[in-house]
Each structure stands twice: as structure tokens, then as C-alpha cells.
Design an enzyme around this catalytic site. Structure first.
Site, PDB file in Angstrom:
ATOM      1  N   CYS A 255       0.825  -1.215   0.000  1.00  0.00           N
ATOM      2  CA  CYS A 255       0.000   0.000   0.000  1.00  0.00           C
ATOM      3  C   CYS A 255       0.854   1.259   0.000  1.00  0.00           C
ATOM      4  CB  CYS A 255      -0.890   0.032   1.230  1.00  0.00           C
ATOM      5  SG  CYS A 255      -1.980  -1.373   1.352  1.00  0.00           S
TER       6      CYS A 255
ATOM      7  N   ARG B  69       5.754   0.003  -5.977  1.00  0.00           N
ATOM      8  CA  ARG B  69       5.635  -0.753  -4.732  1.00  0.00           C
ATOM      9  C   ARG B  69       4.721  -1.959  -4.896  1.00  0.00           C
ATOM     10  NH1 ARG B  69       6.524   2.645   0.079  1.00  0.00           N
ATOM     11  NH2 ARG B  69       4.894   1.515   1.141  1.00  0.00           N
TER      12      ARG B  69
ATOM     13  N   TRP C 246      -2.833  -2.839  -1.677  1.00  0.00           N
ATOM     14  CA  TRP C 246      -2.390  -4.220  -1.907  1.00  0.00           C
ATOM     15  C   TRP C 246      -3.229  -5.043  -0.943  1.00  0.00           C
ATOM     16  CZ3 TRP C 246       0.045  -8.319   0.619  1.00  0.00           C
ATOM     17  CH2 TRP C 246       0.708  -9.233  -0.201  1.00  0.00           C
TER      18      TRP C 246
ATOM     19  N   ASN D  93      -2.205   2.167   5.614  1.00  0.00           N
ATOM     20  CA  ASN D  93      -1.260   1.151   5.168  1.00  0.00           C
ATOM     21  C   ASN D  93      -0.895   0.313   6.383  1.00  0.00           C
ATOM     22  OD1 ASN D  93       0.866  -0.312   4.253  1.00  0.00           O
ATOM     23  ND2 ASN D  93       2.255   1.427   3.946  1.00  0.00           N
ATOM     24  N   GLY D  94      -1.319  -0.945   6.419  1.00  0.00           N
ATOM     25  CA  GLY D  94      -1.033  -1.777   7.587  1.00  0.00           C
ATOM     26  C   GLY D  94      -2.196  -2.697   7.855  1.00  0.00           C
TER      27      GLY D  94
ATOM     28  N   GLU E  94      18.364 -18.207  -5.405  1.00  0.00           N
ATOM     29  CA  GLU E  94      18.001 -16.893  -5.930  1.00  0.00           C
ATOM     30  C   GLU E  94      17.480 -17.025  -7.374  1.00  0.00           C
ATOM     31  OE1 GLU E  94      17.319 -14.204  -4.687  1.00  0.00           O
ATOM     32  OE2 GLU E  94      17.423 -12.777  -6.327  1.00  0.00           O
TER      33      GLU E  94
ATOM     34  N   LYS F 250      13.736 -15.849  -8.570  1.00  0.00           N
ATOM     35  CA  LYS F 250      13.497 -14.914  -9.681  1.00  0.00           C
ATOM     36  C   LYS F 250      12.547 -15.540 -10.680  1.00  0.00           C
ATOM     37  CE  LYS F 250      14.580 -12.112  -8.349  1.00  0.00           C
ATOM     38  NZ  LYS F 250      15.155 -11.508  -7.242  1.00  0.00           N
TER      39      LYS F 250
ATOM     40  N   GLU G 106       8.865 -15.675  -9.333  1.00  0.00           N
ATOM     41  CA  GLU G 106       8.150 -14.406  -9.142  1.00  0.00           C
ATOM     42  C   GLU G 106       7.852 -13.708 -10.469  1.00  0.00           C
ATOM     43  OE1 GLU G 106      12.045 -12.012  -7.357  1.00  0.00           O
ATOM     44  OE2 GLU G 106      10.067 -11.411  -6.707  1.00  0.00           O
TER      45      GLU G 106
ATOM     46  N   HIS H 264      18.043 -38.006  -2.987  1.00  0.00           N
ATOM     47  CA  HIS H 264      17.282 -38.309  -1.769  1.00  0.00           C
ATOM     48  C   HIS H 264      15.804 -37.952  -1.930  1.00  0.00           C
ATOM     49  CE1 HIS H 264      21.035 -39.255   0.171  1.00  0.00           C
ATOM     50  NE2 HIS H 264      21.528 -38.087  -0.223  1.00  0.00           N
TER      51      HIS H 264
ATOM     52  N   LYS I 297       6.967  -4.277  -3.668  1.00  0.00           N
ATOM     53  CA  LYS I 297       8.380  -3.955  -3.477  1.00  0.00           C
ATOM     54  C   LYS I 297       8.722  -3.814  -2.004  1.00  0.00           C
ATOM     55  CE  LYS I 297      12.391  -2.994  -5.167  1.00  0.00           C
ATOM     56  NZ  LYS I 297      13.090  -4.165  -5.727  1.00  0.00           N
TER      57      LYS I 297
HETATM   58  C1  AGP Z   1      12.778 -10.365  -4.397  1.00  0.00           C
HETATM   59  O1  AGP Z   1      12.834 -10.230  -5.760  1.00  0.00           O
HETATM   60  C2  AGP Z   1      11.546  -9.882  -3.754  1.00  0.00           C
HETATM   61  N1  AGP Z   1      11.250  -8.542  -4.087  1.00  0.00           N
HETATM   62  C3  AGP Z   1      11.462 -10.190  -2.261  1.00  0.00           C
HETATM   63  O2  AGP Z   1      11.834 -11.506  -2.046  1.00  0.00           O
HETATM   64  C4  AGP Z   1      12.271  -9.277  -1.330  1.00  0.00           C
HETATM   65  O3  AGP Z   1      13.633  -9.539  -1.440  1.00  0.00           O
HETATM   66  C5  AGP Z   1      11.775  -9.500   0.111  1.00  0.00           C
HETATM   67  O4  AGP Z   1      10.415  -9.175   0.181  1.00  0.00           O
HETATM   68  C6  AGP Z   1      12.561  -8.704   1.118  1.00  0.00           C
HETATM   69  O5  AGP Z   1      12.424  -7.332   0.921  1.00  0.00           O
HETATM   70  P1  AGP Z   1      13.432  -6.311   1.586  1.00  0.00           P
HETATM   71  O6  AGP Z   1      14.777  -6.570   1.041  1.00  0.00           O
HETATM   72  O7  AGP Z   1      12.895  -4.974   1.233  1.00  0.00           O
HETATM   73  O8  AGP Z   1      13.376  -6.566   3.074  1.00  0.00           O
END
Ligand code: AGP
Length: 601
Positions: A2, A27, A77, A103-104, A477, A481, A484, A500, A596
């Protein structure tokens, strides 16, 4: 997640609100809305489940001379209640005068809603935030001033959040926050509130970050109330406008991937010398420690895994990663250094983890890209990872920045603790200094080789990622990627774990990406999946599908590893995820359901 904006300006409120909401689009959101005071003391409210551009279109049909420069806006969001226009903010009270953006999460929302409903309040949405409007309405009915009404309302709500309230009748706007970001700024053209300084654009020269207990009213000058006797510090605002543009790139992710080699060089220039002589660590003024716990989520947690490995490898220092949302389970001694790794510095899971009894006695070092964040204020010391603005929701360049900054901190601290001598720190830094070239080389190869490989995966339901040793975190990682951005499943495993269980997933044509940092054992694992008909994509040295690894290969490097493992392997995996996502028609800068800055737990 948000985003909140608010203004009391001599210019057009709708123009400001829409522009600043656009600046917050990165965001992540699923609906959007604004409320602007009308000349007659009412409000025009527009909401949409589409993009900010839809509000701009709706505004075109409105007679703007009827509107004042006072208004609030929000990108939502969804948490409580589905994605619909009625659930989009701003929300109003029963009189239609109080407008709220929030926001929250309000944890005791059900209880408050039941009390308010039995007192006769009528709700028009399913969201928790609406209770705020009705609580403020009650306070005002009892004669409270708007700022006090907001203070009392926050006291009745459990949980964290930032709130801005507009009373369209009086045209007053007040804001407050608890454990959530909210910033305020004044300029000759008016005063503004936002959940993120990006919303201000070039309009302001400085801003203030609200602390828990602050209440501020948009006025000239700003009117501070709340429980704190002093005002927050004024911070200079350096507008990053040119940095935010696409500069000819088709999307922000493409630009941010490309920025990585140069960024790596900049970071090493900035922290390299102070890492080897220990001054980086000394400047933080933190006590000695004998254990490290790195707390983070998602990509930041992966970066933390590489930094933890550097503490273990170079200093024989026990170091572990802790998933922030599971931190309550961690057992930590007071001499544990907690490193909170977060790009945004606003991740609710991390902030909550640091509040836990088990972490309360530990010193906290924040490694963050946001020195004005809630995390930066909570930590005992901070080191900026200085990646610049990252707009793409999927973290790319901030990952590289976190790894290099974190490894520099590790070397510096280990040197000061007497666990690594100066000669060794110098030689580690020499290895690190190869990294910008290695990243550049990997980028060139990835852009050439990866697009046709991605095209071949268009019908693949999912992808397995494998690595060994230092390569495992990079495989993690790569898998993150891919899922997502493409919305396809992707799992990572230490290659030795395959037999395993996960090997059962491999059949003719199953895509398997291997971070092949060399050695006979991973060669054996590659043979195992090849024998079962896997569609292999190896990222390694010469002869690999993507020959992008340089000095990170085990064989040519003394001690077996680069200080941060095969960091350059991440670039082909970023490019693979982006290319496949584009082939599938995804929005690579704004993947579905993701945000974000993840400000709810
Ligand atoms: C990664 O591509 C994502 N955007 C997500 O995993 C992100 O790294 C995670 O939400 C942590 O966010 P931050 O680094 O702002 O704490």
C-alpha cells in the site's frame, strides 16, 4: 505494498495525487483511489481496480474548478477483503466527511467493527481500514480535535500502520504512524504526506520521517502534536529523478540488471579499503561478538546466506541465516550480532522479528538500501548498500549490492576481531575487485545466449535449480526470480540432495538449471539428471550452456572460492527469468501479487 499520498497545495490536488501515486506504482498494488476536497466542503472520491492512469482518465470528465488543493490518495495491496472498487481506499465514515487512507493491518478489526456496528455505524466495505473512519467520526462527535481524534483512534487499534485522515468539511489533513513508514514535507507550494519519499518527486528539498507517537497536520508551518515533545530531524531530499527514468530500456528490470557491474565497482571503491583495514567495522561502534545471525526475507535472505558463508569461511565464525517470519524460533545468545538485511528497510516481518524477546538483547546492524527506513531507525548501526533506486519489484542490483556490502562488513569485522590478518583481507579484496569485470563478462554472455534458451522453456511447467557449496544460495536466488516473474514453479536443491527425493521429478525434458561452480561431485550430479533426459542448462566455465563463470570456478582460485561464491551466476538467471516472463506476456517490473516494500506480516 500500500502507498499513501496526501497534499495541501496551491496547485491542483488531483494532478499532484495522480503523479505521486504513479511514482509509488513500483511498490505493487491492485487498486487505487483518491479523495479531493470540493470548494463546497464535500469531497470527490474516485477509485479503480485498474492502474493510476484510469483515475487520470476519470478526472478528465470532472470540472476541476470545483476542487481545492486538498486531497489524499492510496494504492492498495489487498489483505482484508478482495480486490474491488468498494474495498479500495479512501474509506469514509457515516457522514461522508471523514476520509481515510491506511497502510497496515488492524489486528483487532473484527472486534472494533462489531462494537461500531452495534453502535449504529454503517460499513460500506470489507476492509479493516474502514473502522478508522468510524472511530474518528465518533471522536469528532464527542468534540475532539481532528489530530486528537486520530491519536485516540490509533490507541484503540492493535497492529502496525500508517494513517492519513482528511476531514473534507474543514479541509484539514492529519497523519500518524505506528511501526510503518510515513514521511512529511513542506514547500512554498504546500505540504505533503507520503509513505515513501519517491512520491514527492522534485517538489520538496527536505522531509521528516514520522516516529511512533507523532501526529502531524498539513499546514504552514506543519503542526506537530502527539506524545513526543520534539520534532523528528529534517532530512535533505536528493531527488533521484534522472535515475528513475528508463533511459531507453524497455523496462526497469532490464536497466537494473545492466547496472550491476558498474554498481559493484562503485561499492568496492567505497568500502574496499575500509573493509581491509577494519575501519568500516570500527566506524559502526558495535561491541565484539562471537556469533552472527542474519535476518531477512526473500532475496535479502539469499544475500544474507552468502554473507553468513563469508563469516564462516574466512573467520570460522558461527553464522546462520534466520527467516524473519520464523525468527521467534531462533535461539540467540546476547553476544550474537544480528545483521538485518533489507533493501527497503520497511519489511514488517523483519521489524517484528527484531521486537522478539530472543533478539532483544542482541546488537542489530542493518544493511539496507534505505537509510531513512524504520529498520535504519531501529538498528544500533547501519551500513547503506547504496544500490540507488530499484524500481523493478524483483530485486536484482540490490542483491549484488547487499552481497558485496555484507561481505565487506564481514571481512572488516573479522579483521578487527583478530580472526583474519591484514594480508588475508588484502587478498580477499583483490578477489572481490575482479567481480565487476566478471559481472560484465557474465552479462554480455547472458544477453547473447539466454534469450533462445528461454524461448525453449515456454511450455515447461517448471524448472529445477541446482548448486553445490557456495552455488546453492545462487540456485535459490535463480529459482526465486523465475517463479516471481514467470508464475511457473521453480525449486532449488543442493545438488547432492537430488537422489534423496527430488530426482523423482526429473523426466524427459524437465528443465534443470545448474550453477556449476566446478568440481567432480557436481559433474556427477549433472550426469545423474542428464541420464534421466533432463533439459540441462549449466552455468559454468567453458563448455557450459551458459559459459558465464570466470574466476569463481573452483579450480583456478586459491582456497577454492571467490569471497562471495559464483556471484556472476546470478546474472544469467535474472536474464532467464526476465526473458521467459516477457515471452509469456508478464509484466516484469510489476509481477502479480507481489510488492516492493512488504509492510504487512
Ligand atoms: C525479491 O525479488 C523480492 N522482491 C522479495 O523476495 C524481497 O527480497 C523480500 O520481500 C525482502 O524485501 P526487503 O529486502 O525490502 O526486506
Amino acid at each position: 505494498m500500500c502507498g499513501i499520498v496526501a497534499c495541501r497545495t496551491t496547485d491542483s490536488a488531483p494532478d499532484y495525487l495522480c503523479e505521486s501515486l504513479e511514482a509509488l506504482e513500483y511498490r505493487g498494488y491492485d487498486s487505487v483511489g483518491i479523495a479531493v476536497q470540493t470548494v463546497g466542503g464535500g469531497a470527490l472520491r474516485l477509485r479503480s481496480t485498474r492502474r493510476v492512469a484510469d483515475l487520470v482518465e476519470q478526472m478528465a470528465a470532472v470540472a476541476t474548478r470545483e476542487l481545492t488543493g486538498v486531497g489524499i490518495g492510496h494504492t492498495r495491496w489487498a489483505t482484508h477483503g478482495g480486490v474491488s472498487e468498494r474495498n479500495a481506499h479512501p474509506h469514509t465514515d457515516c457522514t461522508g466527511s471523514v476520509h481515510v487512507v491506511h497502510n497496515g493491518i488492524i489486528e483487532n478489526c473484527d472486534e472494533l467493527r462489531a462494537t461500531l456496528t452495534s453502535a449504529g455505524h454503517l460499513f460500506s466495505s470489507d476492509v479493516d481500514s474502514e473502522v478508522i473512519a468510524h472511530l474518528v467520526e465518533d471522536e469528532l462527535a464527542f468534540g475532539a480535535d481532528l489530530a486528537d481524534a486520530l491519536s485516540h483512534t490509533i490507541d484503540r487499534c492493535e497492529g502496525s500502520g500508517a494513517i492519513v485522515v482528511m476531514d473534507s468539511h474543514s479541509g484539514r489533513i492529519v497523519g500518524a504512524s505506528r511501526h510503518a513508514p510515513l514521511v512529511v514535507a513542506a514547500s512554498p507550494n504546500g505540504s505533503f504526506l507520503a509513505s515513501d519519499i519517491s512520491a514527492f518527486g522534485p517538489r520538496v528539498a527536505s522531509f521528516q520521517v514520522l516516529r511512533d507517537g507523532d501526529v502531524v497536520e498539513l499546514a504552514a508551518p506543519l503542526r506537530w502534536t502527539g506524545i513526543r515533545p520534539d520534532q523528528p530531524d529534517v532530512v535533505t531530499h536528493e531527488w533521484a529523478g534522472t535515475e528513475l527514468g528508463l533511459h531507453g530500456y524497455p523496462d526497469h528490470m532490464a536497466k537494473e540488471i545492466d547496472e550491476q557491474p558498474e554498481l559493484a565497482a562503485r561499492i568496492l571503491d567505497r568500502v574496499g579499503a575500509s573493509a581491509t583495514n577494519g575501519s568500516l567495522w570500527r566506524s559502526l561502534d558495535l561491541p565484539d561478538f562471537d556469533r552472527v545471525a542474519i535476518v531477512g526475507c526473500g532475496t535479502s535472505l539469499n544475500a544474507g546466506g552468502i554473507v553468513a558463508a563469508a563469516f564462516r569461511r574466512f573467520g570460522r565464525m558461527p553464522a546462520e541465516t534466520v527467516i524473519a517470519s520464523e525468527a521467534a524460533e531462533a535461539v540467540l545468545s546476547p553476544r550474537t550480532l544480528v545483521i538485518a538485511m533489507s533493501q527497503s528497510g520497511e519489511t514488517a516481518d523483519i521489524l517484528r522479528a527484531l521486537d522478539g524477546d530472543n533478539l532483544a538483547l542482541c546488537q542489530v546492524l542493518a544493511i539496507t538500501n534505505n537509510p531513512h527506513s524504520s529498520l535504519a531507525r531501529r538498528a544500533n548501526a547501519i551500513v547503506e548498500c547504496s544500490a540507488g533506486h530499484e524500481i523493478g519489484v524483483a530485486a536484482t542490483k540490490t542483491f549484488v549490492a547487499q552481497v558485496l556490502t555484507g561481505v565487506a562488513v564481514a571481512i572488516s569485522a573479522l579483521h578487527e576481531l583478530g580472526r583474519v590478518d591484514r594480508a588475508n583481507t588484502e587478498s580477499i579484496l583483490d578477489d572481490l575487485r575482479r567481480m565487476p569485470d566478471l559481472l560484465a563478462q557474465s552479462l554480455t554472455i547472458a544477453k547473447d545466449v539466454v534469450p533462445p534458451l528461454a524461448a525453449q522453456l515456454i511450455d515447461a511447467p517448471g524448472v529445477i535449480f541446482l548448486g553445490r557449496g557456495a552455488g546453492v544460495v545462487y540456485a535459490a536466488e535463480g529459482a526465486l526470480k523465475l517463479k516471481e516473474l514467470t508464475y511457473r514453479w521453480a525449486e532449488h536443491y543442493p545438488a547432492g540432495e537430488l537422489k534423496h527425493g527430488p530426482l523423482a521429478l526429473v523426466e524427459e525434458g524437465t528443465p534443470v538449471v545448474v550453477v556449476d561452480s566446478g568440481g567432480s561431485r557436481i559433474a556427477g550430479n549433472i550426469a545423474e539428471v542428464a541420464a534421466r533426459g533432463a533439459r540441462l542448462i549449466t552455468i559454468g566455465g567453458a563448455g557450459s550452456t551458459i559459459p558465464a563463470l570466470g574466476h569463481s570456478l573452483i579450480a583456478p582460485v586459491d582456497n577454492g572460492f571467490q569471497p562471495c561464491g559464483p556471484l556472476e551466476s546470478v546474472i544469467p538467471m535474472q536474464v532467464l527469468a526476465r526473458e521467459l516472463a516477457l515471452d509469456l506476456g508478464r509484466d516484469v517490473d510489476k509481477p502479480r501479487n507481489l510488492a516492493k516494500s512488504v509492510t504487512v506480516e
